[in-house]
Structure formats: C-alpha cells, structure tokens
Scaffold this active site. Structure first.
Site, PDB file in Angstrom:
ATOM      1  N   ASP A  36      10.365  -6.833  -8.775  1.00 33.33           N
ATOM      2  CA  ASP A  36      10.629  -7.376  -7.443  1.00 33.33           C
ATOM      3  C   ASP A  36      12.018  -6.907  -6.983  1.00 33.33           C
ATOM      4  OD1 ASP A  36       9.432 -10.109  -5.767  1.00 33.33           O
ATOM      5  OD2 ASP A  36      11.455  -9.397  -5.294  1.00 33.33           O
ATOM      6  N   CYS A  58       0.849  -1.198   0.000  1.00 30.73           N
ATOM      7  CA  CYS A  58       0.000   0.000   0.000  1.00 30.73           C
ATOM      8  C   CYS A  58       0.889   1.253   0.000  1.00 30.73           C
ATOM      9  CB  CYS A  58      -0.938   0.005   1.198  1.00 30.73           C
ATOM     10  SG  CYS A  58      -2.355  -1.099   1.015  1.00 30.73           S
ATOM     11  N   HIS A  81      -6.163  -2.567  -0.953  1.00 30.52           N
ATOM     12  CA  HIS A  81      -5.587  -3.614  -0.117  1.00 30.52           C
ATOM     13  C   HIS A  81      -6.506  -4.828  -0.072  1.00 30.52           C
ATOM     14  CE1 HIS A  81      -3.012  -5.341   2.985  1.00 30.52           C
ATOM     15  NE2 HIS A  81      -4.143  -5.805   3.496  1.00 30.52           N
ATOM     16  N   HIS A 124      -0.513 -10.361  -4.372  1.00 28.67           N
ATOM     17  CA  HIS A 124       0.390 -10.067  -5.488  1.00 28.67           C
ATOM     18  C   HIS A 124       0.626 -11.329  -6.288  1.00 28.67           C
ATOM     19  CE1 HIS A 124       2.790 -11.127  -1.933  1.00 28.67           C
ATOM     20  NE2 HIS A 124       3.654 -11.693  -2.768  1.00 28.67           N
TER      21      HIS A 124
END
Ligand code: 5GP
Ligand code: ZN
Length: 118
Positions: free
Chosen positions: A28, A5, A44, A95
């Site tokens: 990443d 977030c 979220h 994710h």
C-alpha cells in the site's frame, strides 16, 4: 480504466510482493501497519458485492501465500475489504488489505457503541 487496473497493466508502478495469473499483491502506498499489502484480482471487479465465488475460491490460497511471503502467517494479521460509501471504499476495484507486523488495535471500534453513529 481504474487505478488498480493501471497497476495490473504496469501503466502505474507498484511495489509487488506476489503475482499469479489471476492476482497481484503489492505494498500500500500509505501503509497503516508495518506490513500493509493490497491483494487484488487482475480482472476488474468493483467490490466484494460483485465478486464471484470462483474468484474468491482462488483468491483464498493466494492471500494465504501472501501472508507466508510477508512472514506474518504465524504472528497473525488482519484482512479487510471496504465496500461502498459506508465501508469507506476509495478505490472501486476489489482489494483486500492484509495488515500485520505488529499487534493491531481495533481502532475506534474498541470503545464504539452503535448509538455513537446515529
Ligand atoms: P480503500 O480505502 O479503497 O479500501 O483503500 C484504498 C487503498 O489504496 C488505500 O490504503 C491507499 O493508500 C491505497 N492506494 C491508493 N492509490 C494507490 C496507488 O497508486 N498505489 C498503491 N500502492 N496504493 C494505493
Ligand atoms: Zn480496475
């Protein structure tokens, strides 16, 4: 507020590759393949367990666009989402890992036997 977030809010920097009103894709921090992108919803959602079918329906074409953007659409790639403790989920914000850019191994699963885990 969770770490992803904070990335959405730009409180923590990231290296983005694609963004829409609802989703963000970024590199990443600790890549496990030549291409290792994380794709997240901006709102979220803790994990795949909680995601709505509406969000997943929108996320599908976004992830397809990320694969195109990274040039792995035709060479192939892998999508992974880890869920909870046994899934090895470290960041509790949904994710998908998009991995590619090389022939991927099937890790320890290649030779695994279910009995090995008991
Ligand atoms: P998980 O184990 O939850 O499926 O994956 C979390 C991933 O997030 C890991 O691959 C880790 O390298 C990545 N990660 C953790 N913190 C950050 C960060 O602050 N920035 C970026 N870009 N990746 C992160
Ligand atoms: Zn979050």
């Amino acid at each position: 507020m969770c770490i992803f977030c904070k990335i959405v809010n730009k409180e923590i920097p990231s290296n983005p590759v694609l963004e829409s009103d609802d989703f963000l894709a970024f590199h990443d921090l600790n890549p496990k393949a030549p291409v290792h992108i994380l794709v997240i919803p901006k709102i979220h959602v803790e994990s795949f367990n909680e995601v709505s079918s509406e969000i997943m329906a929108k996320m599908t074409p976004f992830m397809q666009d990320v694969a195109k953007e990274m040039g792995v659409e035709d060479s192939g790639y892998r999508l992974i989402t880890n869920i909870g403790d046994n899934g090895g989920q470290e960041v509790r914000h949904l994710h998908f890992h998009l991995l590619g850019g090389a022939k991927l191994q099937w890790g320890h699963f290649a030779d695994a036997d279910p009995k090995d885990f008991i």
